[in-house]
Scaffold this active site. Structure first.
Site, mmCIF file in Angstrom:
data_model
loop_
_atom_site.group_PDB
_atom_site.id
_atom_site.type_symbol
_atom_site.label_atom_id
_atom_site.label_comp_id
_atom_site.label_asym_id
_atom_site.label_seq_id
_atom_site.Cartn_x
_atom_site.Cartn_y
_atom_site.Cartn_z
ATOM 1 N N CYS A 1 0.813 3.469 19.744
ATOM 2 C CA CYS A 1 -0.508 2.838 19.624
ATOM 3 C C CYS A 1 -1.218 2.663 20.958
ATOM 4 O O CYS A 1 -2.407 2.910 21.078
ATOM 5 C CB CYS A 1 -0.374 1.476 18.974
ATOM 6 S SG CYS A 1 0.534 1.514 17.429
ATOM 7 N N CYS B 1 0.821 -1.208 0.000
ATOM 8 C CA CYS B 1 0.000 0.000 0.000
ATOM 9 C C CYS B 1 0.849 1.250 0.000
ATOM 10 O O CYS B 1 0.342 2.352 0.093
ATOM 11 C CB CYS B 1 -0.884 -0.011 1.239
ATOM 12 S SG CYS B 1 0.115 0.112 2.731
ATOM 13 N N CYS C 1 -2.199 -2.343 20.949
ATOM 14 C CA CYS C 1 -1.255 -2.933 19.986
ATOM 15 C C CYS C 1 -1.977 -4.027 19.201
ATOM 16 O O CYS C 1 -2.586 -4.925 19.789
ATOM 17 C CB CYS C 1 -0.064 -3.531 20.740
ATOM 18 S SG CYS C 1 1.055 -4.465 19.680
ATOM 19 N N CYS D 1 5.172 -2.437 29.118
ATOM 20 C CA CYS D 1 4.085 -1.474 28.909
ATOM 21 C C CYS D 1 3.814 -0.645 30.174
ATOM 22 O O CYS D 1 3.809 -1.189 31.289
ATOM 23 C CB CYS D 1 2.816 -2.240 28.531
ATOM 24 S SG CYS D 1 1.414 -1.141 28.265
ATOM 25 N N HIS E 1 4.264 -5.968 26.011
ATOM 26 C CA HIS E 1 3.495 -6.131 27.246
ATOM 27 C C HIS E 1 4.393 -6.036 28.486
ATOM 28 O O HIS E 1 4.073 -5.328 29.445
ATOM 29 C CB HIS E 1 2.786 -7.491 27.185
ATOM 30 C CG HIS E 1 2.072 -7.894 28.425
ATOM 31 N ND1 HIS E 1 0.891 -7.313 28.826
ATOM 32 C CD2 HIS E 1 2.368 -8.844 29.347
ATOM 33 C CE1 HIS E 1 0.496 -7.887 29.957
ATOM 34 N NE2 HIS E 1 1.368 -8.815 30.285
ATOM 35 N N CYS F 1 3.561 -2.589 10.164
ATOM 36 C CA CYS F 1 2.564 -2.249 9.149
ATOM 37 C C CYS F 1 1.900 -0.944 9.559
ATOM 38 O O CYS F 1 0.797 -0.961 10.064
ATOM 39 C CB CYS F 1 1.561 -3.389 9.000
ATOM 40 S SG CYS F 1 0.523 -3.278 7.557
ATOM 41 N N CYS G 1 4.483 -7.043 5.089
ATOM 42 C CA CYS G 1 4.135 -7.722 3.825
ATOM 43 C C CYS G 1 5.386 -8.322 3.188
ATOM 44 O O CYS G 1 5.387 -9.480 2.763
ATOM 45 C CB CYS G 1 3.470 -6.749 2.857
ATOM 46 S SG CYS G 1 1.961 -6.022 3.504
ATOM 47 N N CYS H 1 1.380 -5.663 14.830
ATOM 48 C CA CYS H 1 1.658 -5.516 13.393
ATOM 49 C C CYS H 1 3.034 -5.993 12.956
ATOM 50 O O CYS H 1 3.289 -6.082 11.761
ATOM 51 C CB CYS H 1 1.439 -4.065 12.967
ATOM 52 S SG CYS H 1 2.808 -2.966 13.380
ATOM 53 N N CYS I 1 8.323 -0.155 20.432
ATOM 54 C CA CYS I 1 7.412 1.007 20.327
ATOM 55 C C CYS I 1 7.184 1.686 21.678
ATOM 56 O O CYS I 1 7.015 2.896 21.748
ATOM 57 C CB CYS I 1 6.062 0.578 19.770
ATOM 58 S SG CYS I 1 6.185 -0.408 18.287
ATOM 59 N N CYS J 1 -5.927 -6.101 23.186
ATOM 60 C CA CYS J 1 -4.518 -5.738 23.004
ATOM 61 C C CYS J 1 -3.639 -6.973 22.745
ATOM 62 O O CYS J 1 -3.776 -7.999 23.414
ATOM 63 C CB CYS J 1 -4.001 -4.999 24.232
ATOM 64 S SG CYS J 1 -2.325 -4.391 24.004
ATOM 65 N N CYS K 1 4.701 1.874 4.048
ATOM 66 C CA CYS K 1 6.030 1.884 4.672
ATOM 67 C C CYS K 1 6.886 2.989 4.082
ATOM 68 O O CYS K 1 7.637 3.648 4.806
ATOM 69 C CB CYS K 1 6.685 0.510 4.535
ATOM 70 S SG CYS K 1 5.826 -0.726 5.540
ATOM 71 N N CYS L 1 -5.301 -0.950 31.529
ATOM 72 C CA CYS L 1 -4.755 -1.918 30.577
ATOM 73 C C CYS L 1 -5.807 -2.226 29.504
ATOM 74 O O CYS L 1 -6.999 -2.300 29.784
ATOM 75 C CB CYS L 1 -4.386 -3.194 31.338
ATOM 76 S SG CYS L 1 -4.100 -4.599 30.275
HETATM 77 FE FE1 FSX Z 1 3.731 -1.399 4.874
HETATM 78 FE FE2 FSX Z 1 2.842 -1.603 2.242
HETATM 79 FE FE3 FSX Z 1 1.653 -2.575 5.732
HETATM 80 FE FE4 FSX Z 1 2.376 -3.829 3.811
HETATM 81 O O1 FSX Z 1 3.525 -1.135 0.684
HETATM 82 S S1 FSX Z 1 1.936 -0.394 5.791
HETATM 83 S S2 FSX Z 1 3.675 -3.590 5.531
HETATM 84 S S3 FSX Z 1 0.318 -3.071 4.022
HETATM 85 O O2 FSX Z 1 3.259 -3.402 2.267
HETATM 86 O O3 FSX Z 1 3.829 -0.519 3.227
HETATM 87 FE FE1 SF4 Z 2 -0.104 -5.528 28.047
HETATM 88 FE FE2 SF4 Z 2 -1.612 -4.226 26.270
HETATM 89 FE FE3 SF4 Z 2 -2.223 -4.160 28.873
HETATM 90 FE FE4 SF4 Z 2 -0.097 -2.875 27.949
HETATM 91 S S1 SF4 Z 2 -2.226 -2.435 27.449
HETATM 92 S S2 SF4 Z 2 -0.203 -4.151 29.794
HETATM 93 S S3 SF4 Z 2 0.597 -4.276 26.350
HETATM 94 S S4 SF4 Z 2 -2.222 -5.996 27.506
HETATM 95 FE FE1 SF4 Z 3 4.127 -1.274 17.682
HETATM 96 FE FE2 SF4 Z 3 2.046 -2.838 18.232
HETATM 97 FE FE3 SF4 Z 3 1.667 -0.439 17.227
HETATM 98 FE FE4 SF4 Z 3 2.706 -2.354 15.713
HETATM 99 S S1 SF4 Z 3 0.623 -2.325 16.557
HETATM 100 S S2 SF4 Z 3 3.417 -0.238 15.828
HETATM 101 S S3 SF4 Z 3 3.943 -3.454 17.206
HETATM 102 S S4 SF4 Z 3 2.539 -0.918 19.223
#
Ligand code: FSX
Ligand code: SF4
Ligand code: SF4
Length: 318
Positions: free
Chosen positions: A293, A64, A299, A245, A242, A205, A167, A302, A281, A272, A67, A266
């Site tokens: 996120c 898409c 989360c 976190c 986690h 992603c 991807c 991804c 992250c 999550c 990235c 939480c």
């Molecule tokens: Fe990234 Fe796209 Fe997610 Fe996947 O081009 S946002 S991994 S949909 O490949 O850029």
């Molecule tokens: Fe774990 Fe998500 Fe709760 Fe954070 S919010 S403590 S990562 S389950």
């Molecule tokens: Fe990070 Fe989880 Fe957000 Fe992905 S979904 S960017 S691993 S916090």
């Protein structure tokens, strides 16, 4: 000190990654790289003189462009600096001015000239069904070039391959349940084709810009970074969301968020995926260190090989 530099240092403090960490990484010992330090003018100029514009060819399959957009969104100093001063980006379907056969001819000319030296960046999955016909990257001499052909041909010639985004790393969204196009990631494709070029997976992603720039810097200054069992740099994917976190104490005290926008609580009951997800992250943060996120939602895992099926349906308790 310029205001923007001050702001930057504040962001570094917030994200918990200091200039010292980065410099230590370059000299061999530390655990974190921040993009802001990568872009520190002194580091950039040191890299510039040592690296001599390392050639990078960036190709895109089933994706898409998220990235690329995430990488290009690096705030300050701009990604333009790294692209122009540190690496030499010779091909990128979204941002290059050239197109059609001219662009493809240039792609293969550079690959030939820089054989064994250039880095190939792959974004998006590679569809293998129907002889690769689900993704045609262009035409040369009247012949269609599929993403499978392009990835294999350039992959064999490259010194290293970066699979950027979930991807490209594991198939990601195009490889989700059903997968009629036979979408796959680079490592799996290479395994089947017997291609031995080292691959670094940088999932997400989208990806965090630091993960890509940091991996490129590591590759160019110190070689392939240490990788985990899923082919990801331990430097960025070695810690569990986690376990680190800020809401973990709340979970232990049964303080649970009722809505995604809750400041406290939480997010486990809301679906999550932090417990199954390894990425930094929680300390690196997103949007130049402002939030992440779990601050604003939760989360969705991804960066994990099973994404998105393994964490679907999103926003439902597991
Ligand atoms: Fe990234 Fe796209 Fe997610 Fe996947 O081009 S946002 S991994 S949909 O490949 O850029
Ligand atoms: Fe774990 Fe998500 Fe709760 Fe954070 S919010 S403590 S990562 S389950
Ligand atoms: Fe990070 Fe989880 Fe957000 Fe992905 S979904 S960017 S691993 S916090």
């Amino acid at each position: 000190m310029k205001d923007e530099q001050k702001l930057h240092e504040k962001q570094q403090e917030k994200s918990g990654v200091s200039r010292r960490d980065f410099l230590k990484t370059l000299t061999g010992t530390a655990a974190g790289i921040g993009i802001s330090q990568v872009f520190n003018p002194a580091v950039v100029s040191a890299m510039k003189s040592g690296l001599k514009n390392h050639p990078v060819l960036w190709i895109q399959g089933q994706g898409c462009t998220g990235c690329s957009v995430s990488l290009l969104n690096s705030v300050e100093p701009t990604i333009a600096k790294i692209l122009l001063d540190v690496i030499s980006l010779q091909y990128h379907p979204t941002v290059m001015a050239s197109e059609g056969e001219t662009a493809l001819e240039n792609l293969y000319r550079v690959a030939k000239q820089e054989k064994g030296r250039f880095s190939l960046v792959v974004e998006g999955a590679i569809p293998t069904a129907a002889n690769g016909k689900y993704c045609i990257c262009g035409e040369l001499d009247g012949k269609e070039i599929t993403m499978v052909e392009m990835t294999e041909k350039l992959g064999k010639m490259a010194g290293s391959v970066l699979a950027v985004g979930t991807c490209a790393a594991y198939g990601g969204i195009p490889a989700a349940k059903g997968n009629v196009t036979g979408a796959t990631g680079v490592m799996d494709l290479f395994k089947k084709a017997g291609i031995k070029t080292p691959v670094v997976n940088i999932p997400g992603c989208p990806i965090h810009p630091d993960w890509v720039v940091g991996s490129i810097v590591h590759l160019l200054t110190k070689g392939i970074p240490e990788l985990d069992a899923d082919g990801r740099p331990v430097l960025f994917f070695g810690e569990n969301i986690h376990e680190n976190c800020p809401h973990l104490d709340e979970l232990d005290n049964d303080i649970m968020a009722k809505t995604l926008s809750s400041v406290k609580g939480c997010r486990m009951d809301l679906g999550c995926n932090g417990p199954n997800t390894n990425a930094d992250c929680f300390k690196r943060k997103w949007n130049s260190g402002l939030n992440w996120c779990v601050d604003n939602a939760l989360c969705i895992g991804c960066v994990e090989p099973g994404f998105p099926d393994a964490s679907s349906p999103f926003y439902e308790a597991k």
